[in-house]
Design an enzyme around this catalytic site. Sequence first.
Site, mmCIF file in Angstrom:
data_model
loop_
_atom_site.group_PDB
_atom_site.id
_atom_site.type_symbol
_atom_site.label_atom_id
_atom_site.label_comp_id
_atom_site.label_asym_id
_atom_site.label_seq_id
_atom_site.Cartn_x
_atom_site.Cartn_y
_atom_site.Cartn_z
ATOM 1 N N ALA A 46 46.761 16.083 27.315
ATOM 2 C CA ALA A 46 45.595 16.908 27.003
ATOM 3 C C ALA A 46 45.776 17.599 25.660
ATOM 4 O O ALA A 46 46.832 18.147 25.371
ATOM 5 C CB ALA A 46 45.399 17.951 28.088
ATOM 6 N N TYR B 151 41.828 14.096 19.676
ATOM 7 C CA TYR B 151 41.199 13.414 18.543
ATOM 8 C C TYR B 151 42.148 12.320 18.057
ATOM 9 O O TYR B 151 43.312 12.607 17.741
ATOM 10 C CB TYR B 151 40.898 14.384 17.389
ATOM 11 N N GLY C 19 0.806 -1.224 0.000
ATOM 12 C CA GLY C 19 0.000 0.000 0.000
ATOM 13 C C GLY C 19 0.839 1.274 0.000
ATOM 14 O O GLY C 19 2.034 1.260 0.269
ATOM 15 N N GLY D 66 -6.271 -2.407 -3.601
ATOM 16 C CA GLY D 66 -6.941 -2.834 -2.374
ATOM 17 C C GLY D 66 -6.370 -4.119 -1.799
ATOM 18 O O GLY D 66 -5.613 -4.836 -2.444
ATOM 19 N N ARG E 181 -1.459 7.814 4.819
ATOM 20 C CA ARG E 181 -1.667 8.518 6.085
ATOM 21 C C ARG E 181 -0.364 8.736 6.861
ATOM 22 O O ARG E 181 -0.324 9.516 7.802
ATOM 23 C CB ARG E 181 -2.691 7.746 6.945
ATOM 24 N N LYS F 6 5.383 2.461 4.302
ATOM 25 C CA LYS F 6 4.994 2.327 5.713
ATOM 26 C C LYS F 6 5.692 1.150 6.394
ATOM 27 O O LYS F 6 6.170 1.268 7.531
ATOM 28 C CB LYS F 6 3.476 2.172 5.793
#
Length: 465
Positions: A380, A366, A12, A78, A16, A23
């Site tokens: 650090a 990093y 389908g 359908g 909605r 969906k």
Amino acid sequence: MRGFQAIVLAAGLGTRMRSKLPKAVHEICGKPMITLVLDALEAAGAEGSFVVVGHLAELVEEVVGDRAVCILQSEQKGTGHAVMQAEDALSGYEGPVVVAAGDAAYLSEADLRSLVNHHQETKASATILSSILENPYGYGRVVREASGQIRRIVEDKDCSPEEALICEVNSSVYCFEKRVLFDALSRITPDNVQGEYYLTDVIEVMIQEGFRVEAVVSEDPLAAQGINTRCQLAEAERIYRDRIRERLMLSGVTMVDPETTFVDFDVVIRQDTTILPFSVIQGKTVIGEDCTIGPFARIVDSKVSSGATISNAVVIEAEVGKDVSVGPYAYLRSGTVLAERAKIGTFVEIKKSTVGKGSKVPHQSYLGDATVGEGVNIGAGAITCNYDGFHKYPTIISDEAFVGSNANLVAPVKLGKGAYVAAGSTITQDVPEGALGIGRGQQRNIQGWAARRLEERKKSGSIED
Ligand code: UD1
Ligand code: CA
């Protein structure tokens, strides 16, 4: 119980939902909706499943994978028309066929088993799974005779005012005898408000032809609810999330605030781990025993070993070893592997890097494409410069190395075992084992500079009193 074949309807438009996605692939607690339906069918003993796909079929097929055979409904005319598409695929089969809508997200193994058992015991040709809703608005109603015998299902949009008051609704999950189903489907027409071939119409056709139609009324009011809108999707998310939390807490996980603890279906969390508030644990994450997770942790598709602590962190596709501490405010990206007792501290980002046993990256660093050995200390602000704008390069930091604060390690580069890097260095060449690498300007101190400057300013009159 007899085995059965299953047809799931997922072709389908899902109008909605107002979505670019079909969906069926919208997720509930990390699982595509259609997967929930297939899970229930498999758990209840489906011998084979067929999924009718249409709108954006490829996306649905990708989610279904090899769990079911997909059948194309090229035009969506359908639910009845959708089932018709499976006739050829089932041509060699006789026996019960369970049909379920792909949005029947609350379908349970228990309801399916009672549906199929009842169907079998009563020797019905069709058995409907129904449930009683206080507000049946939007659902097909199960219309019965005064005797209780089922007469038909009428869609909400086609209801008379009296039918609209019926509270027993169709779940869009049924068990049919295959041959009777397809015979009845050949007799339905799109003669209704929506101009579609309704699967629900086969019920009346069967009854008129003298076949036995039964209904099993689920005690679970959710059983009949499909997911048509994003609001219903959010409600399903809430309901399933509650169940997941309950299952985990009963298995020995502490959730200090379940309401702000969000855990996906497939997540595993072992005994005596504590989840602090505002934590989101997703995908295929596995968390071992005795961990402390959160507050404010998001962990996706990661493996966290026992005794680890992760606070205020985002962890994606990473492996966190035993007794490791992460955060607060750390970001572990894909391919990060932390060996046991490593410590990743505040404002640290790590990508595709390995950090060895007991090594520390405590502050503002990093690491990208780095291999860090055991017992290493990263000062650090020290970082790897792994990218030159075109390519990524590796950095190797051997066991026991010590990287001073604010160092830049320009990859590709290697620090040997026990090597030191002076604080503030920009290291562009390998540092051999046990050596000190210094890559920074020589410091010189100019004596009396401040006083002379002040004197000059005063002379030139550029100082205001
Ligand atoms: C359907 C039932 C209704 C029931 C409700 C329960 C019909 C006509 N109505 O209504 O009685 O109370 O479910 O949730 O069956 N689909 C296709 N091809 C199509 C049309 C739909 O595959 O041409 C699929 C959809 O993708 C969906 C399922 O069939 O997964 C059900 O369709 P949907 O439009 O959601 O039906 P409802 O209006 O909810
Ligand atoms: Ca629906």
